[in-house]
Design an enzyme around this catalytic site. Structure first.
Site, mmCIF file in Angstrom:
data_model
loop_
_atom_site.group_PDB
_atom_site.id
_atom_site.type_symbol
_atom_site.label_atom_id
_atom_site.label_comp_id
_atom_site.label_asym_id
_atom_site.label_seq_id
_atom_site.Cartn_x
_atom_site.Cartn_y
_atom_site.Cartn_z
ATOM 1 N N LYS A 1 0.844 -1.206 0.000
ATOM 2 C CA LYS A 1 0.000 0.000 0.000
ATOM 3 C C LYS A 1 0.876 1.252 0.000
ATOM 4 C CE LYS A 1 -1.780 1.472 3.916
ATOM 5 N NZ LYS A 1 -2.614 1.840 5.085
ATOM 6 N N SER A 2 1.881 1.269 0.882
ATOM 7 C CA SER A 2 2.754 2.452 1.010
ATOM 8 C C SER A 2 3.455 2.761 -0.306
ATOM 9 C CB SER A 2 3.824 2.213 2.077
ATOM 10 O OG SER A 2 3.239 1.838 3.291
ATOM 11 N N LYS B 1 -3.989 5.915 14.022
ATOM 12 C CA LYS B 1 -4.109 5.166 12.769
ATOM 13 C C LYS B 1 -5.586 5.013 12.391
ATOM 14 C CE LYS B 1 0.325 4.013 12.058
ATOM 15 N NZ LYS B 1 0.996 3.952 10.768
ATOM 16 N N SER C 1 3.233 11.171 12.940
ATOM 17 C CA SER C 1 3.151 10.357 11.728
ATOM 18 C C SER C 1 4.278 10.730 10.787
ATOM 19 C CB SER C 1 1.809 10.583 11.023
ATOM 20 O OG SER C 1 1.801 9.950 9.761
ATOM 21 N N ASP D 1 3.142 -0.847 12.195
ATOM 22 C CA ASP D 1 2.028 -1.630 11.637
ATOM 23 C C ASP D 1 2.213 -3.122 11.893
ATOM 24 O OD1 ASP D 1 0.800 0.650 10.820
ATOM 25 O OD2 ASP D 1 1.204 0.397 8.688
#
EC number: 2.5.1.19
Length: 427
Positions: free
Chosen positions: A22-23, A340, A169, A313
């Site tokens: 995803k990143s 998150k 973040s 994560d």
């Protein structure tokens, strides 16, 4: 509410080729859109977050074609800043990997764009990024609550001297780094506080380099970016497998292998979450590394006490793996779980107690002591893909587990439960 009950699993064995990260997927899409030339992205993740990014790029006039399975994207770059055709509202769901980078990129030039999303997105702080963008000249308004989306962006970002808070973040710094090369002036970004999830900054720098832009990184405390640059398409780009998604299968191998092999990531991967395998090894599993695979073989698992700031994560998966380890496991320096998809520290503590664990939830840590026997429970997932996948591991005991709203895995891994079932032998 829909639910899925997983019956006890005796053994997990086999190989899985991971869906794209995803990143990496959302960073690569944005850079390809900003770049000169056409980019072919392969092994793109097909998930909610990526669809939100694609829909936004489409609304901004970017042309692309997707293969039938949506894992290949041929995208024609804009050769510079994205331009809205007029006043525009973009709905980004709960996709932080779309909201934060777009909030910065759309401050280049003159636009009038509103960024909004699901109710949870409106609870996820963005004030530190907005403060930094305003220092660089951006014109941004909060439309509801101060420091949270929705935002109205009116362009104006020119670069200059900027400070960013790194403690909540790393996506705020990522957003600034990806935008700064296209600003008219040079940008110096100073990081305040301890930078969380530093390996995610490495993903950003790695991808920017792939698209032809290098910046000066001074010990992750200061970044100097030349203005007036352009991104250039690398031609073809293979999105590596999602290392966070690998964590569930590697943990399953550690608990109930056999041997589980994940392909699409390996020792050459740019994602910090591959270090999750080191944690499993520390707990007692056997890990084998290849260039494009990681394999995990069952071992007798022991509790650990570790700082997890570098893999926030994947560290969630350790919290449920701890149910199968001897002793009390402590995961530290994980405050950013709280900002998150949900407040993951609260959610994890609440659901672990349901299956019988003794849990201490601190401001930025969690301590877990497993019960002698796990209890069957209905696990709330809080519209958080990782909660659903983490708690699937409870089925590796002699107790079933019921996952509420199992389709929330669509955020990163739509067919997760099918893949787990394919590799599982029922008890």
């Amino acid at each position: 509410m829909e639910s899925l009950t997983l019956q006890p699993i005796a053994r997990v064995d086999g190989a899985i080729n991971l869906p794209g990260s995803k990143s990496v997927s959302n960073r690569a899409l944005l850079l390809a859109a900003l770049a000169c030339g056409k980019t072919v992205l392969t092994n793109l993740l097909d998930s909610d977050d990526v669809r939100h990014m694609l829909n936004a790029l489409s609304a901004l006039g970017i042309n692309y074609t997707l293969s039938a399975d949506r894992t290949r994207c041929d995208i024609t770059g804009n050769g510079g800043a994205l331009r809205a055709p007029g006043a525009l509202e973009l709905f980004l769901g709960n996709a932080g990997t779309a909201m934060r980078p777009l909030a910065a990129a759309l401050c280049l030039g003159q636009n009038e764009i509103v960024l909004t999303g699901e109710p949870r997105m409106k609870e996820r702080p963005i004030g530190h990024l907005v403060d930094s963008l305003r220092q660089g000249g951006a014109n941004i308004d909060y439309l509801e609550q101060e420091n949270y989306p929705p935002l109205r962006l009116r362009g104006g970002f020119t670069g200059g001297e900027i400070e960013v808070d790194g403690s909540v973040s790393s996506q705020f710094l990522t957003a600034l780094l990806m935008t700064a090369p296209l600003a008219p002036e040079d940008t110096t970004i100073r990081v305040k506080g301890e930078l969380v999830s530093k390996p995610y900054i490495d993903i950003t720098l790695n991808l920017m380099k792939t698209f032809g832009v290098e910046i000066a990184n001074h010990h992750y405390q200061q970044f100097v970016v030349k203005g007036g640059q352009q991104y250039h398409s690398p031609g073809r780009y293979l999105v590596e497998g999602d290392a966070s998604s690998a964590s569930y299968f590697l943990a399953a191998g550690a608990i109930k292998g056999g041997t589980v092999k994940v392909t699409g990531i390996g020792r050459k991967s740019m994602q910090g979450d591959i270090r999750f395998a080191d944690v499993l090894e520390k707990m007692g599993a056997t890990i084998t590394w290849g260039d494009d695979f990681i394999a995990c073989t069952r071992g007798e698992l022991h509790a650990i006490d570790m700082d997890m700031n570098h893999i926030p994560d994947a560290a969630m998966t350790i919290a449920t793996t701890a149910l199968f380890a001897k002793g009390t496991t402590t995961l530290r320096n994980i405050y950013n779980w709280r900002v998150k998809e949900t407040d993951r520290l609260f959610a994890m503590a609440t659901e672990l107690r349901k299956v019988g664990a003794e849990v201490e939830e601190g401001h930025d840590y969690i301590r877990i002591t497993p019960p002698a026997k796990l209890h069957h429970a209905d696990i709330g997932t809080y519209n958080d893909h990782r909660m659903a996948m983490c708690f699937s591991l409870v089925a590796l005991s002699d107790t079933p587990v019921t996952i509420l709203d199992p389709k929330c895995t669509a955020k990163t891994f739509p067919d997760y439960f099918e893949q787990l079932a394919r590799m599982s032998t029922p008890a």
